[in-house]
Write a protein that holds these residues in place. Structure first.
Motif, mmCIF file in Angstrom:
data_model
loop_
_atom_site.group_PDB
_atom_site.id
_atom_site.type_symbol
_atom_site.label_atom_id
_atom_site.label_comp_id
_atom_site.label_asym_id
_atom_site.label_seq_id
_atom_site.Cartn_x
_atom_site.Cartn_y
_atom_site.Cartn_z
ATOM 1 N N GLU A 77 2.208 49.415 47.311
ATOM 2 C CA GLU A 77 2.021 48.046 47.776
ATOM 3 C C GLU A 77 0.571 47.662 47.550
ATOM 4 O OE1 GLU A 77 3.341 47.866 51.856
ATOM 5 O OE2 GLU A 77 5.436 48.045 51.256
ATOM 6 N N ASP A 78 0.319 46.372 47.306
ATOM 7 C CA ASP A 78 -1.024 45.906 46.998
ATOM 8 C C ASP A 78 -1.337 44.687 47.850
ATOM 9 O OD1 ASP A 78 -3.478 45.518 45.804
ATOM 10 O OD2 ASP A 78 -2.678 45.054 43.819
ATOM 11 N N ALA A 79 -2.405 44.782 48.636
ATOM 12 C CA ALA A 79 -2.834 43.672 49.488
ATOM 13 C C ALA A 79 -4.175 43.144 48.999
ATOM 14 C CB ALA A 79 -2.954 44.131 50.935
ATOM 15 N N TYR A 80 -4.283 41.818 48.903
ATOM 16 C CA TYR A 80 -5.548 41.155 48.616
ATOM 17 C C TYR A 80 -5.979 40.443 49.889
ATOM 18 C CZ TYR A 80 -4.320 41.428 43.574
ATOM 19 O OH TYR A 80 -3.969 41.829 42.309
ATOM 20 N N ILE A 81 -7.197 40.700 50.335
ATOM 21 C CA ILE A 81 -7.777 40.020 51.488
ATOM 22 C C ILE A 81 -8.907 39.156 50.933
ATOM 23 C CG2 ILE A 81 -8.907 40.307 53.730
ATOM 24 C CD1 ILE A 81 -7.587 43.258 53.559
ATOM 25 N N ILE A 82 -8.687 37.850 50.928
ATOM 26 C CA ILE A 82 -9.635 36.934 50.302
ATOM 27 C C ILE A 82 -10.860 36.769 51.212
ATOM 28 C CG2 ILE A 82 -9.955 34.659 49.267
ATOM 29 C CD1 ILE A 82 -7.705 36.400 47.936
ATOM 30 N N VAL A 83 -12.036 37.062 50.654
ATOM 31 C CA VAL A 83 -13.292 37.007 51.396
ATOM 32 C C VAL A 83 -14.017 35.687 51.150
ATOM 33 C CG1 VAL A 83 -15.550 38.120 51.696
ATOM 34 C CG2 VAL A 83 -13.502 39.519 51.346
ATOM 35 N N SER A 84 -14.080 35.252 49.892
ATOM 36 C CA SER A 84 -14.731 33.973 49.582
ATOM 37 C C SER A 84 -14.197 33.445 48.250
ATOM 38 C CB SER A 84 -16.250 34.131 49.513
ATOM 39 O OG SER A 84 -16.624 35.008 48.472
ATOM 40 N N GLY A 85 -14.386 32.154 48.057
ATOM 41 C CA GLY A 85 -13.896 31.505 46.858
ATOM 42 C C GLY A 85 -12.498 30.943 47.046
ATOM 43 N N GLU A 86 -11.940 30.431 45.955
ATOM 44 C CA GLU A 86 -10.610 29.832 45.972
ATOM 45 C C GLU A 86 -9.829 30.297 44.758
ATOM 46 O OE1 GLU A 86 -11.235 25.633 45.942
ATOM 47 O OE2 GLU A 86 -12.034 25.598 47.977
ATOM 48 N N GLY A 87 -8.534 30.407 44.934
ATOM 49 C CA GLY A 87 -7.716 30.834 43.819
ATOM 50 C C GLY A 87 -6.270 30.450 43.989
ATOM 51 N N THR A 88 -5.469 30.914 43.031
ATOM 52 C CA THR A 88 -4.026 30.720 43.071
ATOM 53 C C THR A 88 -3.370 32.090 42.971
ATOM 54 O OG1 THR A 88 -4.173 28.549 42.031
ATOM 55 C CG2 THR A 88 -2.030 29.647 41.959
ATOM 56 N N PHE A 89 -2.543 32.392 43.953
ATOM 57 C CA PHE A 89 -1.777 33.638 43.989
ATOM 58 C C PHE A 89 -0.358 33.310 43.558
ATOM 59 C CE2 PHE A 89 1.165 36.471 46.203
ATOM 60 C CZ PHE A 89 0.668 37.715 45.848
ATOM 61 N N LYS A 90 0.188 34.097 42.641
ATOM 62 C CA LYS A 90 1.572 33.911 42.198
ATOM 63 C C LYS A 90 2.384 35.089 42.717
ATOM 64 C CE LYS A 90 2.432 32.283 38.097
ATOM 65 N NZ LYS A 90 2.686 32.110 36.644
ATOM 66 N N ASP A 91 3.503 34.795 43.391
ATOM 67 C CA ASP A 91 4.313 35.871 43.977
ATOM 68 C C ASP A 91 5.398 36.350 43.014
ATOM 69 O OD1 ASP A 91 6.509 34.112 44.125
ATOM 70 O OD2 ASP A 91 6.465 33.960 46.309
ATOM 71 N N ASN A 92 6.211 37.260 43.502
ATOM 72 C CA ASN A 92 7.272 37.906 42.736
ATOM 73 C C ASN A 92 8.245 36.908 42.103
ATOM 74 O OD1 ASN A 92 8.553 40.558 42.086
ATOM 75 N ND2 ASN A 92 10.258 39.659 43.225
ATOM 76 N N ASP A 93 8.469 35.779 42.782
ATOM 77 C CA ASP A 93 9.410 34.771 42.300
ATOM 78 C C ASP A 93 8.735 33.706 41.435
ATOM 79 O OD1 ASP A 93 11.536 36.007 43.679
ATOM 80 O OD2 ASP A 93 10.972 34.972 45.526
ATOM 81 N N GLY A 94 7.435 33.861 41.179
ATOM 82 C CA GLY A 94 6.709 32.894 40.373
ATOM 83 C C GLY A 94 6.168 31.723 41.167
ATOM 84 N N LYS A 95 6.354 31.725 42.491
ATOM 85 C CA LYS A 95 5.844 30.653 43.328
ATOM 86 C C LYS A 95 4.336 30.813 43.468
ATOM 87 C CE LYS A 95 6.361 28.278 47.702
ATOM 88 N NZ LYS A 95 6.977 28.232 49.020
ATOM 89 N N GLU A 96 3.609 29.698 43.364
ATOM 90 C CA GLU A 96 2.157 29.731 43.442
ATOM 91 C C GLU A 96 1.670 29.241 44.801
ATOM 92 O OE1 GLU A 96 0.567 27.638 40.055
ATOM 93 O OE2 GLU A 96 1.131 29.262 38.698
ATOM 94 N N TYR A 97 0.619 29.894 45.289
ATOM 95 C CA TYR A 97 0.011 29.572 46.579
ATOM 96 C C TYR A 97 -1.497 29.436 46.399
ATOM 97 C CZ TYR A 97 4.366 31.516 48.436
ATOM 98 O OH TYR A 97 5.686 31.780 48.703
#
Length: 138
Positions: free
Chosen positions: A83-103
Motif C-alpha cells: 500500500e502507498d500513502a501520500y501525505i501532502i505537506v505543501s503545494g497543490e496537485g492532482t491525485f488520480k485514483d484506481n478508477d481514474g477519478k481525479e482529486y
C-alpha cells in the motif's frame, strides 16, 4: 534488598521495551528518479530507508520526503503487494485514483492506494509539491 529488586525489575523491563527508530534529516538517503511510472520530470526523494533495507517483519517498507516541481508527475502505476500513502505537506496537485477519478490535493490531504490499486500524482501548482511517501506491506 528492595533497591536490588528494583534494579532487576528495571533491567528486565528495559530489555523488553522496543526502541524507536530515528532518521535525522542529515542522514536521509537521496534518491531521485526520472519519469517515474511513465510520468514527467524528476521525482526528488530523501528516504529514511528504501525497500531493500526493510526487515521482513516490518510493515513500513519505505518512507521518504518527496518533491515534484510544477508540471512534473508520477505516472499511473499499480501496487501489487503493498500500500502507498501520500501525505501532502505543501503545494497543490492532482491525485488520480484506481478508477481514474481525479482529486485536487493540497497541504494536509492524505491519499492511499491499497494493495492491488493504481494511482498517479501531478503537480498542478506554481510551487513545488512536497509530500511524505509511506509504503507498507503485510
Amino acid at each position: 534488598m528492595f533497591t536490588r529488586m528494583l534494579c532487576v525489575a528495571v533491567a528486565i523491563f528495559a530489555t523488553n521495551v522496543a526502541v524507536a527508530d530515528v532518521f535525522q534529516k542529515g542522514s536521509l538517503i537521496e534518491y531521485n528518479r526520472q519519469d517515474v511510472a511513465g510520468g514527467k520530470g524528476t521525482l526528488y526523494g530523501q528516504f529514511a530507508f528504501k525497500r531493500d533495507a526493510a526487515l521482513k517483519d516490518q510493515a513500513i517498507k519505505e518512507i521518504g520526503w518527496m518533491t515534484l516541481q510544477p508540471g512534473d508527475s508520477i505516472g499511473m502505476h499499480k501496487h501489487e503487494t503493498n500500500e502507498d500513502a501520500y501525505i501532502i505537506v505543501s503545494g497543490e496537485g492532482t491525485f488520480k485514483d484506481n478508477d481514474g477519478k481525479e482529486y485536487a490535493v493540497k497541504a494536509g490531504d492524505v491519499t492511499i492506494a491499497r494493495k492491488g490499486q493504481s494511482h498517479a500524482l501531478t503537480n498542478t501548482g506554481k510551487e513545488p509539491l512536497v509530500f511524505l511517501d509511506v509504503i507498507a506491506e503485510q
